[in-house]
Design a protein around this motif. Structure first.
Motif, PDB file in Angstrom:
ATOM      1  N   LEU A 191      47.242  27.525  42.371  1.00 55.16           N
ATOM      2  CA  LEU A 191      45.934  27.966  42.856  1.00 55.16           C
ATOM      3  C   LEU A 191      45.111  26.773  43.341  1.00 55.16           C
ATOM      4  O   LEU A 191      45.169  25.688  42.741  1.00 55.16           O
ATOM      5  CB  LEU A 191      45.178  28.692  41.742  1.00 55.16           C
ATOM      6  CG  LEU A 191      45.796  29.994  41.221  1.00 55.16           C
ATOM      7  CD1 LEU A 191      45.011  30.514  40.029  1.00 55.16           C
ATOM      8  CD2 LEU A 191      45.853  31.052  42.326  1.00 55.16           C
TER       9      LEU A 191
ATOM     10  N   ALA B 134      50.802  33.772  42.717  1.00 55.30           N
ATOM     11  CA  ALA B 134      49.514  33.086  42.828  1.00 55.30           C
ATOM     12  C   ALA B 134      48.604  33.794  43.821  1.00 55.30           C
ATOM     13  O   ALA B 134      47.385  33.907  43.608  1.00 55.30           O
ATOM     14  CB  ALA B 134      49.725  31.636  43.249  1.00 55.30           C
ATOM     15  N   GLY B 135      49.184  34.300  44.916  1.00 53.84           N
ATOM     16  CA  GLY B 135      48.393  35.029  45.903  1.00 53.84           C
ATOM     17  C   GLY B 135      47.776  36.288  45.325  1.00 53.84           C
ATOM     18  O   GLY B 135      46.614  36.608  45.608  1.00 53.84           O
TER      19      GLY B 135
ATOM     20  N   ARG C  61      39.218  28.539  37.975  1.00 50.96           N
ATOM     21  CA  ARG C  61      38.609  29.859  38.165  1.00 50.96           C
ATOM     22  C   ARG C  61      39.405  30.968  37.489  1.00 50.96           C
ATOM     23  O   ARG C  61      39.108  32.142  37.642  1.00 50.96           O
ATOM     24  CB  ARG C  61      38.457  30.141  39.658  1.00 50.96           C
ATOM     25  CG  ARG C  61      37.623  29.086  40.390  1.00 50.96           C
ATOM     26  CD  ARG C  61      37.493  29.398  41.851  1.00 50.96           C
ATOM     27  NE  ARG C  61      36.603  30.524  42.089  1.00 50.96           N
ATOM     28  CZ  ARG C  61      36.411  31.079  43.285  1.00 50.96           C
ATOM     29  NH1 ARG C  61      37.053  30.605  44.345  1.00 50.96           N
ATOM     30  NH2 ARG C  61      35.588  32.097  43.426  1.00 50.96           N
TER      31      ARG C  61
ATOM     32  N   ASN D 161      42.051  26.302  42.987  1.00 53.60           N
ATOM     33  CA  ASN D 161      41.135  25.929  41.915  1.00 53.60           C
ATOM     34  C   ASN D 161      41.529  26.666  40.638  1.00 53.60           C
ATOM     35  O   ASN D 161      40.999  27.750  40.346  1.00 53.60           O
ATOM     36  CB  ASN D 161      39.691  26.258  42.298  1.00 53.60           C
ATOM     37  CG  ASN D 161      38.701  25.739  41.254  1.00 53.60           C
ATOM     38  OD1 ASN D 161      39.100  25.184  40.215  1.00 53.60           O
ATOM     39  ND2 ASN D 161      37.419  25.924  41.504  1.00 53.60           N
TER      40      ASN D 161
ATOM     41  N   ARG E 282      41.054  37.760  41.707  1.00 48.61           N
ATOM     42  CA  ARG E 282      39.926  36.894  41.378  1.00 48.61           C
ATOM     43  C   ARG E 282      38.763  37.106  42.348  1.00 48.61           C
ATOM     44  O   ARG E 282      37.595  37.113  41.946  1.00 48.61           O
ATOM     45  CB  ARG E 282      40.386  35.424  41.408  1.00 48.61           C
ATOM     46  CG  ARG E 282      39.259  34.385  41.307  1.00 48.61           C
ATOM     47  CD  ARG E 282      38.517  34.474  39.993  1.00 48.61           C
ATOM     48  NE  ARG E 282      37.402  33.550  39.923  1.00 48.61           N
ATOM     49  CZ  ARG E 282      36.218  33.713  40.499  1.00 48.61           C
ATOM     50  NH1 ARG E 282      35.994  34.799  41.227  1.00 48.61           N
ATOM     51  NH2 ARG E 282      35.272  32.828  40.335  1.00 48.61           N
ATOM     52  N   GLU E 283      39.067  37.325  43.603  1.00 44.86           N
ATOM     53  CA  GLU E 283      38.034  37.404  44.624  1.00 44.86           C
ATOM     54  C   GLU E 283      37.490  38.802  44.847  1.00 44.86           C
ATOM     55  O   GLU E 283      36.430  38.953  45.443  1.00 44.86           O
ATOM     56  CB  GLU E 283      38.579  36.860  45.957  1.00 44.86           C
ATOM     57  CG  GLU E 283      39.034  35.406  45.902  1.00 44.86           C
ATOM     58  CD  GLU E 283      37.926  34.477  45.450  1.00 44.86           C
ATOM     59  OE1 GLU E 283      36.741  34.732  45.781  1.00 44.86           O
ATOM     60  OE2 GLU E 283      38.232  33.488  44.751  1.00 44.86           O
TER      61      GLU E 283
ATOM     62  N   THR F 280      33.582  37.253  38.697  1.00 46.18           N
ATOM     63  CA  THR F 280      32.922  36.216  39.500  1.00 46.18           C
ATOM     64  C   THR F 280      31.604  35.809  38.860  1.00 46.18           C
ATOM     65  O   THR F 280      31.158  34.674  39.020  1.00 46.18           O
ATOM     66  CB  THR F 280      32.672  36.729  40.924  1.00 46.18           C
ATOM     67  OG1 THR F 280      31.920  37.944  40.881  1.00 46.18           O
ATOM     68  CG2 THR F 280      33.984  36.987  41.630  1.00 46.18           C
TER      69      THR F 280
ATOM     70  N   SER G 106      44.861  35.352  43.104  1.00 47.98           N
ATOM     71  CA  SER G 106      43.694  35.010  43.921  1.00 47.98           C
ATOM     72  C   SER G 106      43.001  36.257  44.439  1.00 47.98           C
ATOM     73  O   SER G 106      41.760  36.338  44.461  1.00 47.98           O
ATOM     74  CB  SER G 106      44.115  34.121  45.094  1.00 47.98           C
ATOM     75  OG  SER G 106      44.544  32.851  44.648  1.00 47.98           O
ATOM     76  N   ARG G 107      43.784  37.253  44.882  1.00 51.26           N
ATOM     77  CA  ARG G 107      43.190  38.494  45.383  1.00 51.26           C
ATOM     78  C   ARG G 107      42.346  39.176  44.304  1.00 51.26           C
ATOM     79  O   ARG G 107      41.227  39.630  44.569  1.00 51.26           O
ATOM     80  CB  ARG G 107      44.270  39.453  45.863  1.00 51.26           C
ATOM     81  CG  ARG G 107      44.940  39.073  47.168  1.00 51.26           C
ATOM     82  CD  ARG G 107      45.931  40.145  47.577  1.00 51.26           C
ATOM     83  NE  ARG G 107      45.266  41.421  47.827  1.00 51.26           N
ATOM     84  CZ  ARG G 107      45.911  42.593  47.926  1.00 51.26           C
ATOM     85  NH1 ARG G 107      47.221  42.639  47.756  1.00 51.26           N
ATOM     86  NH2 ARG G 107      45.242  43.696  48.174  1.00 51.26           N
TER      87      ARG G 107
END
Length: 335
Positions: A173, A280-281, A178, A175, A287-288, A144, A284-285
């Motif tokens: 995604l 994709a989920g 990212r 975005n 990534r965050e 991040t 995202s997990r």
């Protein structure tokens, strides 16, 4: 012969993508047989990889009365599940080999179930990983903070590897900017994959670096935040073991050969291979959540250490197998 055997995906892919290469196959197998005859005469053990090579080695072993070990990989089983000819080759390989080594428990289990009369020949010896991967730092710079999650996938660019699934998932995604995906590998699907990237307008987010040397794979793993495997089928993918040793969280298809080594929510994240939104989920997990990445990566490395999956251990297992077969063969010759 280089065109037939040394393209990404090996002989099966070459035969499917370039039909004219089929005329080379008889000469290729004959030259392999002649070469094996010449080099094996003074050997104590012949060790083959892949079922077709095991058949060739098995014939030579009978002539020279030399024991044969054949190591079978995921592709051997995958092809045998779908084609009668490949099942016949695999069956002949098992009959001609004195010992058969599977690279994963899943492969061993399938072989024992399919060929119960030959089960006594079959055992598992897992592939090892390089020690230097265990020396890579556990803590990576926060994705991040740099703004982008650095994803890595490594493999031949062939349909079975499912690289298109990863690209499509990134396109899902909210975005995509990212995330940054590095694809290491070469193969006949490159043009189609590049076209997919262009169609989804992901040219700034996905990089194809081509085939890389083993040393370069270590460098790529060291620079990544997570590893993704999207294969339709695998034996025991060494690159996943390498990623785990490098303390990377792994996102992988929930298939045989993978679920043996990646435990969902413990050492990585598994997904339904046909569901790119599911993939994709997971991206995202990761990534965050830096905490999730660190926890999965640390647990994955501990698992590799617990399993003892180092090349020193693998080589010791094979050395013991060589010695045992040499002793058995010597005793039979004396008798």
């Amino acid at each position: 012969m280089q065109v037939l055997a040394h393209e990404p995906g090996g002989i099966p892919v070459a035969l499917r993508s370039r039909r004219w290469t089929r005329v080379l196959l008889p000469a290729f197998l004959l030259s392999m047989l002649v070469s094996c005859f010449r080099h094996a005469r003074r050997a104590d053990v012949i060790h083959a990889n892949w079922s077709i090579c095991g058949c060739v080695a098995g014939v030579v072993g009978i002539v020279w009365r030399i024991p044969v070990i054949t190591t079978l990989h995921g592709e051997d089983v995958t092809r045998a599940r779908h084609r009668a000819l490949d099942r016949a080759v695999l069956s002949l390989c098992l009959k001609l080999s004195d010992r058969v080594v599977a690279v994963s428990p899943a492969i061993e289990s399938w072989l024992r179930e399919r060929y119960p009369g030959l089960a006594h020949k079959i055992q598992t010896v897992g592939n090892g990983i390089e020690d230097e991967l265990l020396a890579l730092p556990l803590d990576r710079p926060d994705a991040t903070a740099s703004g982008r999650l650095r994803l890595l996938t490594v493999g031949s660019l062939i349909p079975r590897k499912g690289i298109n699934r990863i690209i499509e998932a990134i396109g899902h995604l909210p975005n995509p900017r990212r995330v940054r995906l590095t694809v290491a590998g070469s193969g006949p699907e490159l043009a189609a994959l590049e076209q997919l990237v262009e169609t989804l307008r992901l040219g700034d987010d996905i990089e194809f670096v081509g085939a890389v040397e083993p040393r370069m794979v270590v460098d790529l793993l060291a620079k990544a935040d997570a590893f993704v495997l999207a294969s339709h089928s695998e034996g025991r993918p060494s690159v996943v073991l390498e990623a785990m040793a490098a303390a990377l969280p792994v996102i992988a298809t929930d298939i045989d050969g993978v679920r043996d080594i990646v435990e969902h929510e413990s050492t990585g994240l598994l997904y339904d291979g046909d569901d790119t939104f599911h993939l994709a989920g997971h991206i995202s997990r990761l990534r965050e959540s830096g905490e999730l990445r660190r926890r999965l990566g640390a647990t994955a490395r501990r698992r590799i250490v617990q399993w003892g999956l180092l090349w020193d251990n693998t080589s010791q297992q094979y050395a013991s197998l060589y010695r045992a077969l040499s002793v058995e063969t010597g005793a039979k010759k004396k008798a």
